[in-house]
Design a protein around this motif. Sequence first.
Motif, PDB file in Angstrom:
ATOM      1  N   GLU A  66      33.366  37.375 109.077  1.00 13.83           N
ATOM      2  CA  GLU A  66      33.891  38.656 109.541  1.00 13.83           C
ATOM      3  C   GLU A  66      32.882  39.300 110.476  1.00 13.83           C
ATOM      4  OE1 GLU A  66      35.702  42.889 107.842  1.00 13.83           O
ATOM      5  OE2 GLU A  66      35.118  41.284 106.474  1.00 13.83           O
ATOM      6  N   ASN A  67      33.289  39.458 111.724  1.00 16.47           N
ATOM      7  CA  ASN A  67      32.403  40.002 112.755  1.00 16.47           C
ATOM      8  C   ASN A  67      32.924  41.366 113.186  1.00 16.47           C
ATOM      9  OD1 ASN A  67      30.634  40.428 114.804  1.00 16.47           O
ATOM     10  ND2 ASN A  67      31.209  38.647 116.025  1.00 16.47           N
ATOM     11  N   GLN A 118      33.110  25.993 114.750  1.00 10.39           N
ATOM     12  CA  GLN A 118      33.745  27.136 114.123  1.00 10.39           C
ATOM     13  C   GLN A 118      33.407  28.384 114.923  1.00 10.39           C
ATOM     14  OE1 GLN A 118      32.247  26.468 109.918  1.00 10.39           O
ATOM     15  NE2 GLN A 118      34.369  26.995 109.466  1.00 10.39           N
ATOM     16  N   ALA A 119      34.223  29.410 114.745  1.00  8.09           N
ATOM     17  CA  ALA A 119      34.018  30.712 115.375  1.00  8.09           C
ATOM     18  C   ALA A 119      34.274  31.776 114.324  1.00  8.09           C
ATOM     19  CB  ALA A 119      34.963  30.878 116.567  1.00  8.09           C
ATOM     20  N   PRO A 120      33.992  33.060 114.619  1.00  6.78           N
ATOM     21  CA  PRO A 120      34.329  34.102 113.648  1.00  6.78           C
ATOM     22  C   PRO A 120      35.807  34.068 113.274  1.00  6.78           C
ATOM     23  CG  PRO A 120      32.849  34.971 115.299  1.00  6.78           C
ATOM     24  CD  PRO A 120      33.230  33.590 115.763  1.00  6.78           C
ATOM     25  N   SER A 159      30.505  36.423 121.122  1.00 13.19           N
ATOM     26  CA  SER A 159      31.143  37.625 120.582  1.00 13.19           C
ATOM     27  C   SER A 159      30.335  38.831 121.018  1.00 13.19           C
ATOM     28  CB  SER A 159      31.224  37.562 119.054  1.00 13.19           C
ATOM     29  OG  SER A 159      31.868  38.726 118.548  1.00 13.19           O
ATOM     30  N   SER A 160      31.041  39.846 121.536  1.00 10.34           N
ATOM     31  CA  SER A 160      30.365  41.022 122.085  1.00 10.34           C
ATOM     32  C   SER A 160      31.255  42.243 121.929  1.00 10.34           C
ATOM     33  CB  SER A 160      30.050  40.799 123.568  1.00 10.34           C
ATOM     34  OG  SER A 160      29.730  42.012 124.216  1.00 10.34           O
ATOM     35  N   PRO A 161      30.668  43.421 121.721  1.00 15.12           N
ATOM     36  CA  PRO A 161      31.464  44.648 121.714  1.00 15.12           C
ATOM     37  C   PRO A 161      32.157  44.913 123.044  1.00 15.12           C
ATOM     38  CG  PRO A 161      29.290  45.031 120.772  1.00 15.12           C
ATOM     39  CD  PRO A 161      29.256  43.680 121.397  1.00 15.12           C
ATOM     40  N   ASP A 162      31.708  44.251 124.114  1.00 17.86           N
ATOM     41  CA  ASP A 162      32.292  44.457 125.435  1.00 17.86           C
ATOM     42  C   ASP A 162      33.571  43.660 125.656  1.00 17.86           C
ATOM     43  OD1 ASP A 162      30.168  46.118 126.061  1.00 17.86           O
ATOM     44  OD2 ASP A 162      28.949  44.462 126.804  1.00 17.86           O
TER      45      ASP A 162
END
Length: 721
Positions: free
Chosen positions: A560-561, A576-578, A626-629
Amino acid sequence: MNKFIMASKAGLILLLAAVISACSATNNASTSSSASAAAVTTSAATSGAAANVQLASVKTADLVTFDEEDTTATWSADSATTIALNGASATVTGAGATASGSTVTISAGGTYVLSGTLSDGQIIVDVQDDSSVHLVLNGVELANNDSAPVYIKEAGKVIMTLEDGTENTVTDGAAYVFADAAAEEPGAAIFSKADLTINGTGTLKVTGNYKDGVSSKDDLKIVSGTIEVQAADDGLVGKDLVAVQDGNITIKAEGDGIKSTNDEDADKGFIAIAGGTFDITAVNDGIQGETSLVIDGGTYNLVTGGGSANAEVKTNDEGGFGGMGGGGMRGQAPASGGGTDQAAPPEMPAADGVAGATAEAEPGAAPADSSAKASTETATATDTATDTESTSAKGLKAGGDITVNSGSFTLDSADDALHSNSNVSITDGEFEIKAGDDGVHADSLTAIAGGTVNITKSYEGIEGGDITISGGDTHVVASDDGINVSGGNDENAAQTTGEQDQFSSSGSSLLTISGGTLTVDSTGDGLDSNGSITMSGGTAIVNGPTGDGNGALDYDGTFENTGGYLVVAGSAGMLQAPSDASSQYSIAMTFTDSQEAGQLVNLQDSDGNTIATFAPSKTYRAVVISSPDLKEGGSYTLSTGGTSTGTAVDGLYADGAYSGGTEVVSFDISDSVTWLNESGVTTATQGMGGGMGGGRGGFGGGARPDRGTAGGTPPTGDDVQ
């Protein structure tokens, strides 16, 4: 603008699961106000839930007090008894002591000033009440051919002062003659059955040819002074505690450097160090607390077991069938062109998860080429709960918690650099670590809240039943897993039950990243959790494996991101990814062919703003960012090659302009995880299930929470558009 913070470091441990343990380990750390009080506390984490973790503020002052007697090094000639040593005889001037040939016996409390040479004799302290003895070494050479030159049989306390400007030597023989053969005491060049404190500004040189250098069966406190110890076994030993306020300490030991030994009282058996300078070379452990170890400061140069170069040779599970490092057969990366990393599964490796290597027992066997006497320790609860014998060559070790509040550490160990059978808490300090096995290991919780941790060599970087990274700058280089969250102790079950590894996928273990920077360079799995991962802040950079037998991200439950910056590059076979439940958006890109090390990967939005520019340190075939942007509905372009005018730290560029790259794919974001290949957006589907890793189901099946709708696996070749 690139908002990624420069990364830091991570930990590792190899886990294998040819046999899934039926017992899940308990990750609840007890809290106490005693010496073994938990440096960190955590509630049992449920899969996908954030761990309830708090760092306790444990300091050396919470465990030990240096009273006025301990710190007083002054004395008055008017009230002191003087003892003049002259080869085989001594002259006593004053009360409380007698001389008989080469034996001096102190029988009353008071101050005694010793000077001269005792060629083959003994200073005995035998005070039958609670009085304190102030023993001033004012330039002495003490030797005894068959016993301890200084033997403290009984007293309330003995304070040994090293007089300013003096050098004092104490040397024993290689074989002792005991008055009581059954007791086998004394057992050190300076041996005390009472509390012993050493202070002053002079120098003490101790040669323990028989066993230990300085040993107290009660408390051992060092306030100050220059102390040099060479010992056939342990350097400095305090049964109930070892406490150091300051001093310049050099130890060469065939056993442990500094150790406490009381394993019967939870309030004792600890080591507390406020400061000082420590240069320790030990065949076994550098500093070992039977219960807990608390360090507030100081400078440490520790080499154990001949150093990491003398470690047992291990091979990781890179390319092994099913990803024995906790991986298992996952969904395969898109195979439109067939990358160079894809190969037929090799023969099944030995069930220890290290492709024919030995299952991990107490690591760090004595160096084969060491001329030192590698003392073999009988396994105890502090080291391993088995009936076998093992040799431990760890840097900092504790049966309970290790708490580091500050200090400068250079650790080179044949075994783990930091090892706790409970919790490890690092709140500050600077670490340079080379380890033959784990860089940092805790059976329960490993927590890094600050400081700089630089693990330049390890088999497994950072390991714990749970791991939390909330601050600091952490870098990990590992020949197997970088960060490894496991289900418990890595020794006990494997040795007592014959199973190959205690670690299993219990679903309750958790890697939590909430702050700081973490940089991992691993040959095995990068971030590996036999439970779940949560990330809410900080920066994590992973240069993962190049072969498909491991994955840069490897988790059993969910990832969980909700915040922070994540940049991952590595192989594609177990990508794998979030998870889809993440509130922050991610992209997972798989290339047809392997990309060159150092080639830039750039992700921009439709306005030309850089989300991330990254130069992986190794060849790679998959990238996760993964980024907040990253925003829902946004349009983005991923390019490779080109240049950046920004400043790179750990391969991640801050600011600067990107140009000259080759566009690989353009896409829009509509899901929390956008799976990409060179043809565009594709979909994630359920892979092959568990395989051999970490309790992930059987061959060819076993749906996992992170499969399918969870978004945890890459598309198969059938999904390539």
